[in-house]
Design a protein around this motif. Sequence first.
Motif, short mmCIF file in Angstrom:
data_model
loop_
_atom_site.label_atom_id
_atom_site.label_comp_id
_atom_site.label_asym_id
_atom_site.label_seq_id
_atom_site.Cartn_x
_atom_site.Cartn_y
_atom_site.Cartn_z
N TRP A 26 51.85 29.81 -21.16
CA TRP A 26 51.81 28.61 -21.99
C TRP A 26 53.02 27.76 -21.70
CZ3 TRP A 26 51.10 32.08 -26.81
CH2 TRP A 26 49.78 32.52 -26.88
N ARG A 27 52.88 26.48 -21.91
CA ARG A 27 54.03 25.59 -21.81
C ARG A 27 54.19 24.89 -23.15
NH1 ARG A 27 52.27 20.26 -20.77
NH2 ARG A 27 50.06 20.23 -20.29
N VAL A 28 55.44 24.61 -23.52
CA VAL A 28 55.74 23.94 -24.78
C VAL A 28 55.88 22.46 -24.50
CG1 VAL A 28 57.40 23.73 -26.67
CG2 VAL A 28 56.91 25.97 -25.68
N VAL A 29 55.18 21.66 -25.29
CA VAL A 29 55.22 20.21 -25.15
C VAL A 29 55.86 19.65 -26.41
CG1 VAL A 29 53.84 18.14 -24.85
CG2 VAL A 29 53.08 20.29 -23.82
N ARG A 30 56.97 18.95 -26.23
CA ARG A 30 57.63 18.31 -27.37
C ARG A 30 57.56 16.80 -27.16
NH1 ARG A 30 61.48 21.96 -30.05
NH2 ARG A 30 61.41 23.91 -28.92
N ASP A 33 55.23 13.22 -31.70
CA ASP A 33 54.28 13.75 -32.68
C ASP A 33 54.62 15.16 -33.14
OD1 ASP A 33 52.82 11.41 -32.58
OD2 ASP A 33 51.51 12.16 -30.99
N GLY A 34 55.55 15.83 -32.49
CA GLY A 34 55.93 17.18 -32.89
C GLY A 34 55.97 18.14 -31.72
N LEU A 35 55.41 19.29 -31.93
CA LEU A 35 55.45 20.40 -30.97
C LEU A 35 54.03 20.85 -30.68
CD1 LEU A 35 57.44 22.60 -29.71
CD2 LEU A 35 56.92 23.91 -31.75
N ALA A 36 53.75 21.18 -29.41
CA ALA A 36 52.41 21.63 -29.05
C ALA A 36 52.50 22.71 -27.98
CB ALA A 36 51.58 20.45 -28.55
N LEU A 37 51.48 23.56 -27.90
CA LEU A 37 51.36 24.57 -26.86
C LEU A 37 50.13 24.25 -26.02
CD1 LEU A 37 52.02 27.86 -28.83
CD2 LEU A 37 53.57 26.71 -27.29
N ALA A 38 50.31 24.33 -24.70
CA ALA A 38 49.20 24.08 -23.78
C ALA A 38 49.24 25.13 -22.68
CB ALA A 38 49.30 22.68 -23.18
N GLU A 39 48.07 25.46 -22.13
CA GLU A 39 48.02 26.39 -21.01
C GLU A 39 48.52 25.69 -19.76
OE1 GLU A 39 44.70 28.92 -20.33
OE2 GLU A 39 44.03 28.66 -22.40
N GLU A 40 49.12 26.46 -18.84
CA GLU A 40 49.59 25.90 -17.58
C GLU A 40 48.43 25.25 -16.86
OE1 GLU A 40 52.49 25.32 -16.03
OE2 GLU A 40 53.48 26.11 -17.81
N GLY A 41 48.63 24.04 -16.37
CA GLY A 41 47.61 23.35 -15.62
C GLY A 41 46.65 22.55 -16.49
N GLU A 42 46.68 22.75 -17.81
CA GLU A 42 45.82 21.99 -18.72
C GLU A 42 46.61 20.83 -19.30
OE1 GLU A 42 42.54 22.57 -19.56
OE2 GLU A 42 42.55 24.11 -18.00
N SER A 43 45.96 19.72 -19.51
CA SER A 43 46.66 18.56 -20.05
C SER A 43 46.60 18.51 -21.57
CB SER A 43 46.07 17.28 -19.47
OG SER A 43 44.70 17.18 -19.79
#
Length: 57
Positions: A26-30, A33-43
Motif C-alpha cells: 500500500w502507499r499512503v496518499v496525503r 482532503d486528508g489521508l488515503a491508502l491506495a494499492e501500488e500501481g492503482e490511482s
Amino acid sequence: MRARAWTVAYRYADPEDYGIPALPDWRVVRDDDGLALAEEGESDPFIRAERPMRVRR
C-alpha cells in the motif's frame, strides 16, 4: 483473517505455506482532503480519512 494467525505464521515460516495470502503493498496518499491508502500501481485509494487525528494508545 485473524491478525494473530498471520503473525504466528510470519514469525515461524512463510505465511503462504499456511494458506495465508501475502499482504498487499500500500502507499499512503496525503493531500488537502486528508489521508488515503491506495494499492501500488492503482490511482484510486480504497480507503480515505478526511480528518485523521492522533490517538494515544
